[in-house]
Write a protein that holds these residues in place. Structure first.
Motif, mmCIF file in Angstrom:
data_model
loop_
_atom_site.group_PDB
_atom_site.id
_atom_site.type_symbol
_atom_site.label_atom_id
_atom_site.label_comp_id
_atom_site.label_asym_id
_atom_site.label_seq_id
_atom_site.Cartn_x
_atom_site.Cartn_y
_atom_site.Cartn_z
ATOM 1 N N GLY A 54 -23.715 -16.536 0.880
ATOM 2 C CA GLY A 54 -24.627 -16.675 -0.244
ATOM 3 C C GLY A 54 -25.003 -18.127 -0.441
ATOM 4 O O GLY A 54 -24.844 -18.956 0.459
ATOM 5 N N PHE A 55 -25.456 -18.446 -1.641
ATOM 6 C CA PHE A 55 -26.035 -19.749 -1.912
ATOM 7 C C PHE A 55 -25.377 -20.403 -3.122
ATOM 8 O O PHE A 55 -24.829 -19.736 -3.992
ATOM 9 N N VAL A 56 -25.448 -21.714 -3.156
ATOM 10 C CA VAL A 56 -24.795 -22.501 -4.206
ATOM 11 C C VAL A 56 -25.799 -22.799 -5.311
ATOM 12 O O VAL A 56 -26.917 -23.257 -5.055
ATOM 13 N N GLY A 57 -25.401 -22.558 -6.551
ATOM 14 C CA GLY A 57 -26.273 -22.831 -7.677
ATOM 15 C C GLY A 57 -26.440 -24.319 -7.926
ATOM 16 O O GLY A 57 -25.571 -25.131 -7.575
ATOM 17 N N GLN A 58 -27.547 -24.697 -8.523
ATOM 18 C CA GLN A 58 -27.843 -26.099 -8.797
ATOM 19 C C GLN A 58 -26.765 -26.747 -9.667
ATOM 20 O O GLN A 58 -26.465 -27.933 -9.522
ATOM 21 N N ASN A 59 -26.193 -25.985 -10.573
ATOM 22 C CA ASN A 59 -25.183 -26.529 -11.488
ATOM 23 C C ASN A 59 -23.813 -25.897 -11.250
ATOM 24 O O ASN A 59 -23.016 -25.752 -12.176
ATOM 25 N N GLU A 60 -23.522 -25.563 -9.993
ATOM 26 C CA GLU A 60 -22.295 -24.844 -9.657
ATOM 27 C C GLU A 60 -21.447 -25.643 -8.680
ATOM 28 O O GLU A 60 -21.953 -26.191 -7.696
ATOM 29 N N ASP A 61 -20.142 -25.721 -8.935
ATOM 30 C CA ASP A 61 -19.221 -26.336 -7.973
ATOM 31 C C ASP A 61 -19.182 -25.481 -6.707
ATOM 32 O O ASP A 61 -19.225 -24.250 -6.775
ATOM 33 N N VAL A 62 -19.067 -26.135 -5.556
ATOM 34 C CA VAL A 62 -19.021 -25.389 -4.293
ATOM 35 C C VAL A 62 -17.818 -24.443 -4.274
ATOM 36 O O VAL A 62 -17.915 -23.299 -3.821
ATOM 37 N N SER A 63 -16.665 -24.914 -4.760
ATOM 38 C CA SER A 63 -15.465 -24.069 -4.762
ATOM 39 C C SER A 63 -15.666 -22.803 -5.600
ATOM 40 O O SER A 63 -15.215 -21.714 -5.226
ATOM 41 N N LYS A 64 -16.367 -22.944 -6.717
ATOM 42 C CA LYS A 64 -16.638 -21.775 -7.558
ATOM 43 C C LYS A 64 -17.678 -20.874 -6.908
ATOM 44 O O LYS A 64 -17.632 -19.644 -7.074
ATOM 45 N N ALA A 65 -18.585 -21.465 -6.161
ATOM 46 C CA ALA A 65 -19.593 -20.665 -5.460
ATOM 47 C C ALA A 65 -18.942 -19.761 -4.425
ATOM 48 O O ALA A 65 -19.340 -18.608 -4.257
ATOM 49 N N VAL A 66 -17.925 -20.277 -3.723
ATOM 50 C CA VAL A 66 -17.221 -19.470 -2.723
ATOM 51 C C VAL A 66 -16.611 -18.234 -3.377
ATOM 52 O O VAL A 66 -16.769 -17.106 -2.893
ATOM 53 N N THR A 67 -15.907 -18.441 -4.477
ATOM 54 C CA THR A 67 -15.274 -17.327 -5.180
ATOM 55 C C THR A 67 -16.313 -16.308 -5.637
ATOM 56 O O THR A 67 -16.132 -15.091 -5.474
ATOM 57 N N ARG A 68 -17.409 -16.786 -6.190
ATOM 58 C CA ARG A 68 -18.464 -15.889 -6.670
ATOM 59 C C ARG A 68 -19.113 -15.119 -5.527
ATOM 60 O O ARG A 68 -19.315 -13.895 -5.612
ATOM 61 N N ILE A 69 -19.421 -15.806 -4.442
ATOM 62 C CA ILE A 69 -20.100 -15.182 -3.312
ATOM 63 C C ILE A 69 -19.258 -14.068 -2.705
ATOM 64 O O ILE A 69 -19.762 -12.982 -2.395
ATOM 65 N N VAL A 70 -17.961 -14.319 -2.544
ATOM 66 C CA VAL A 70 -17.082 -13.297 -1.968
ATOM 67 C C VAL A 70 -16.997 -12.082 -2.886
ATOM 68 O O VAL A 70 -17.033 -10.930 -2.430
ATOM 69 N N LYS A 71 -16.917 -12.320 -4.172
ATOM 70 C CA LYS A 71 -16.869 -11.201 -5.114
ATOM 71 C C LYS A 71 -18.167 -10.405 -5.069
ATOM 72 O O LYS A 71 -18.157 -9.167 -5.091
ATOM 73 N N GLU A 72 -19.300 -11.101 -4.984
ATOM 74 C CA GLU A 72 -20.592 -10.429 -4.955
ATOM 75 C C GLU A 72 -20.802 -9.609 -3.687
ATOM 76 O O GLU A 72 -21.446 -8.562 -3.720
ATOM 77 N N SER A 73 -20.285 -10.081 -2.556
ATOM 78 C CA SER A 73 -20.555 -9.411 -1.286
ATOM 79 C C SER A 73 -19.467 -8.440 -0.846
ATOM 80 O O SER A 73 -19.685 -7.640 0.063
ATOM 81 N N THR A 74 -18.284 -8.495 -1.487
ATOM 82 C CA THR A 74 -17.193 -7.611 -1.082
ATOM 83 C C THR A 74 -16.434 -7.011 -2.255
ATOM 84 O O THR A 74 -15.657 -6.079 -2.073
ATOM 85 N N SER A 75 -16.585 -7.569 -3.436
ATOM 86 C CA SER A 75 -15.855 -7.226 -4.669
ATOM 87 C C SER A 75 -14.448 -7.817 -4.689
ATOM 88 O O SER A 75 -13.692 -7.578 -5.626
#
Length: 256
Positions: A54-75
């Motif tokens: 997935g993609f990183v938000g403009q105001n999002e930490d990269v580490s938090k983006a990883v957690t969010r992306i995995v949850k969004e794509s796999t739960s």
């Protein structure tokens, strides 16, 4: 499916950092095979198989983006990830995968798809999970979230096969020093399971009697019972000994 993707892209244009993505290699071990989590996307003639990303938000930490992306794509949640590579060739784009689909689109639809068809630099992360404790569920515009044996990773789209190979190379380098086996195996396992996992990671055959002798001599594992699940000859079950290193550094020096 295409409408869901178009809605997703419209939201990205407003919130995400352009041309920067994240991909995650999630390893599991099942049926004595090393496997990775993949997502499938069916889009009007284009069938795409990719790693969770997935993609990183403009105001999002990269580490938090990883957690969010995995949850969004796999739960999946509460997984520890390690960064292992960055892929950024100038030719890195999904244009080829979307080519057949674009032919049937109008101008507005093509413009929307152009955002996700650009060259992307991707930061790659890796995780090791217990296959038995993982239940995959796709979200958003994804068709499936499923396991794929690493030997079939050549079917992955874009350069995701190379990303898996890079992650596997990292595993091989860290096998002597990190608790890789204890993260991939269940709490109780057989020696053939441990032997098969080590072979899968190293990508070569290992003499089984020699492996058994060295592992038992290391005292890293302890016998905890027998597998009486119906086999004619029950196999001994082992667990990693509490307080002992669960890497294979001492045995690796001998050269399995």
């Amino acid at each position: 499916m295409i409408q869901k993707l178009r809605h997703f892209i419209r939201s990205l244009e407003k919130t995400a950092i352009p041309q920067l993505s994240i991909n995650c290699v999630i390893f599991g071990f099942h049926d004595r095979n090393l496997q990775v989590v993949v997502n499938r996307i069916a889009l009007e003639g284009a069938r795409i198989v990719v790693l969770p990303g997935g993609f990183v938000g403009q105001n999002e930490d990269v580490s938090k983006a990883v957690t969010r992306i995995v949850k969004e794509s796999t739960s999946l949640e509460r997984i520890m990830f390690q960064q292992f590579a960055v892929f950024g060739d100038a030719s890195r784009t999904f244009g080829k995968e979307f080519k057949a689909m674009v032919a049937n689109m109008n101008t507005e639809e093509r413009q929307e798809l152009a955002w996700i068809s650009r060259r992307f630099v991707t930061i790659c992360y890796m995780a090791l999970v217990n296959f038995e404790k993982i239940k995959l569920h796709p979200t958003q515009y994804l068709e499936t979230a499923e396991w794929m044996p690493i030997e079939k990773s050549k079917a992955l789209s874009l350069d995701h096969k190379e990303i898996v190979e890079s992650a596997l190379a990292t595993l091989r380098k860290e096998l002597p020093y990190a608790p890789i086996a204890s993260n991939l195996l269940p709490a109780k396992f057989t020696l053939p399971d441990l032997h098969a996992l080590t072979e899968a990671i190293l990508g070569r055959s290992i003499d089984r009697p020699n492996f058994r002798r060295k592992i038992l001599k290391s005292e890293q594992i302890v016998k905890v019972g027998q597998d009486d699940s119906g086999q004619r000859r029950p196999a001994d079950l082992y667990a990693f000994r509490h307080g002992k290193r669960t890497s294979l550094i001492d045995e690796y020096k001998f050269g399995f």
